[in-house]
Design a protein around this motif. Structure first.
Motif: not given
Lengths: 333, 333
Positions: B281-292
């Motif tokens: 229940p405590d899961v967080k999204m911490i960032g976005i990784s973009v393949n540019t």
């Protein structure tokens, strides 16, 4: 496909529960069996004609189906003698046991010698494709669950019966061993390789008449941590037009996962619809199927009314009430 | 586990792209290779010492790793002669090819004769358990994607490097063939039997120090109709504390599914978090990784700023910028 009709082998089943595969065949495909074959000391009886192997053959049986769980997970010498005799007499044999027929040298030898088939429905025999995601003609309804073992197969079977009674075109599509033995065909989804799960469901539910419904047996639950991947493959491979949510209201936790609560009906509905919309934006949930076996008549009636009011959908127990209201809801889609 | 260090077999690779497994090993585990072994006409070069089989052995190599795709999906006679020689000289051989080493009679015979091992990492060799859903000590981060092949392995690898540089305890956990060959261990998830997918991820990421991070290589996407079941098994088996969302912004449709749009970043975030909360229940999204890789420097900078503002999370391309900002975000969890 397994050739019908069957003779149902009940062996030395200790009790009725052990014969639930045979019972399922008798309940849902009575036309698929000529009779039951029991050994001395058998404690089960599915209520059809007792026959010997010879009588079964004379009545037209093509396949001896093992309709019973084996004690201790071992195919006993007593069973083996009977199964070899059946192959010699001209039967194919079909089994959903964990121990495979093909791992028994005597059975393999007898099958080869007499040109007969051993069907282990626990193991896939088809090289399923990767799912293409392409839209297929015809309609599909998938039973999804708040948990495992809440009545998804029963619901789909009862729905098929009710739809055929209404003159609708409907086919139950088995995704588990019991369903495969009942109908003679299907995908043993829990044994499919991960990459091909969704593809196996596309294979199982091909293009069909525009007014034909595939009624896909669900497995697991999107909320069950052990099996959720299988449930999602069913949703994306099946591309359902309609979902039915199945529930058992007396569970204190997810089956096999002490301490893990079941989702609420609203949560399970929202999750299933959200995931299914990727496959089919027009998907609808059309009803709730509740397994009320652990409730009294009065409790069941009260619970179903409450769910129906809360969810704004027909809520029925297909075992107590039949599935006609769910069939009517599908007819209206 | 595959014994290191390796000698990397590049064979007669037509070009650099064909040698991407060898390149991955050299990039992410340079300490795992003593050199590369190329045949005449090889068009690839991963930039490490060229060695013969004998020189590799003298340098301490234990395993010859096939670091290259085979032409036409066939293990050629030329390759076979080299591989038999390697076994005779004392190498194990490891391969992620679709054609299995174990299906080549000459290789099996040579391995048996010389007491050496053939590792086909495409196929599981462990009987994984059914997932128990039990909480395990230690922390886990899972890379999830809007689509397949958007850089999930690269992200997890880059993150491991950045975290170790910060003095954090971190282990990359491979779930695909390339990652397994790079690290010598892992779960070939796409080849696992459906019922055991989540359990294989529990097995891969066991209890660990409370401040240790497993960085789990993601597969597929919850929104990809062919492989979503695999992605969900990773979420429920991995019980992640943190998610990183991986994306490739120039895709016109889901990989292999013409006409199927990618989800938006917000949709992919919401779906992944919703499903992951069942496990933690405590899961967080911490960032976005973009393949540019398909954007210019200016376009990439602009795109990353826009995503960062919209999502309220660090948005980085770990190839262009390294993964330190994602590592910092994990350190803050």
């Amino acid at each position: 496909m397994i050739e019908t009709p069957y003779l149902l082998f009940l062996g030395d089943a200790p009790d009725q529960l052990a014969a639930k595969v045979a019972q399922g065949i008798k309940d849902w495909r009575p036309e698929n069996s000529v009779g039951q074959f029991r050994l001395d000391g058998c404690g089960a009886d599915v209520g059809i004609q007792d026959m010997t192997l010879a009588e079964g053959l004379a009545a037209g049986a093509k396949t001896l189906v093992i309709g019973v769980a084996n004690r201790g997970g071992v195919i006993s010498d007593k069973w083996k003698a009977v199964l070899v005799e059946a192959l010699e007499m001209g039967y194919d044999i079909a089994s959903g046991l964990h121990n495979l027929l093909r791992d028994e040298a005597e059975l393999v030898a007898a099958a080869q010698k007499h040109g007969k088939n051993l069907f282990d429905v626990r193991i896939p025999t088809v090289d399923y494709p990767i799912a293409s995601g392409e839209k297929r003609r015809g309609k599909r309804c998938l039973a999804v669950g708040t948990d495992c073992s809440v009545g998804k197969m029963y619901t789909a079977m009862a729905l098929e019966k009710a739809m055929v009674a209404r003159g609708m075109k409907a086919t139950f599509r088995a995704t588990g061993q019991t369903g495969i033995l009942i109908t003679g065909d299907g995908v043993p989804l829990d044994a499919v390789i991960a990459d091909f799960m969704a593809g196996s469901i596309e294979y199982l539910t091909p293009a069909n008449d525009a007014d034909h419904w595939d009624l896909i047996e669900g497995q697991g639950s999107l909320h069950h941590m052990s099996y959720s991947g299988v449930s999602l493959a069913l949703i994306h491979g099946g591309q359902p037009d309609a979902l039915i949510l199945c529930h058992e209201p007396t569970r204190s936790h997810m089956r096999g996962l002490p301490g893990r609560d079941l989702p609420t009906l609203a949560q399970a509905r929202d999750t299933a619809l959200m995931m299914a919309r990727d496959a089919n934006p027009d998907v609808k949930m059309i009803g709730i199927s509740v397994n009320t076996q652990h409730l009294s008549d009065a409790e069941a009636t009260e619970y179903l009314s409450k769910v129906e009011a809360e969810m704004g959908l027909p809520a029925v127990d297909p075992f107590r009430q039949g599935a006609d209201r769910l069939a009517a809801a599908l007819e209206a889609v």
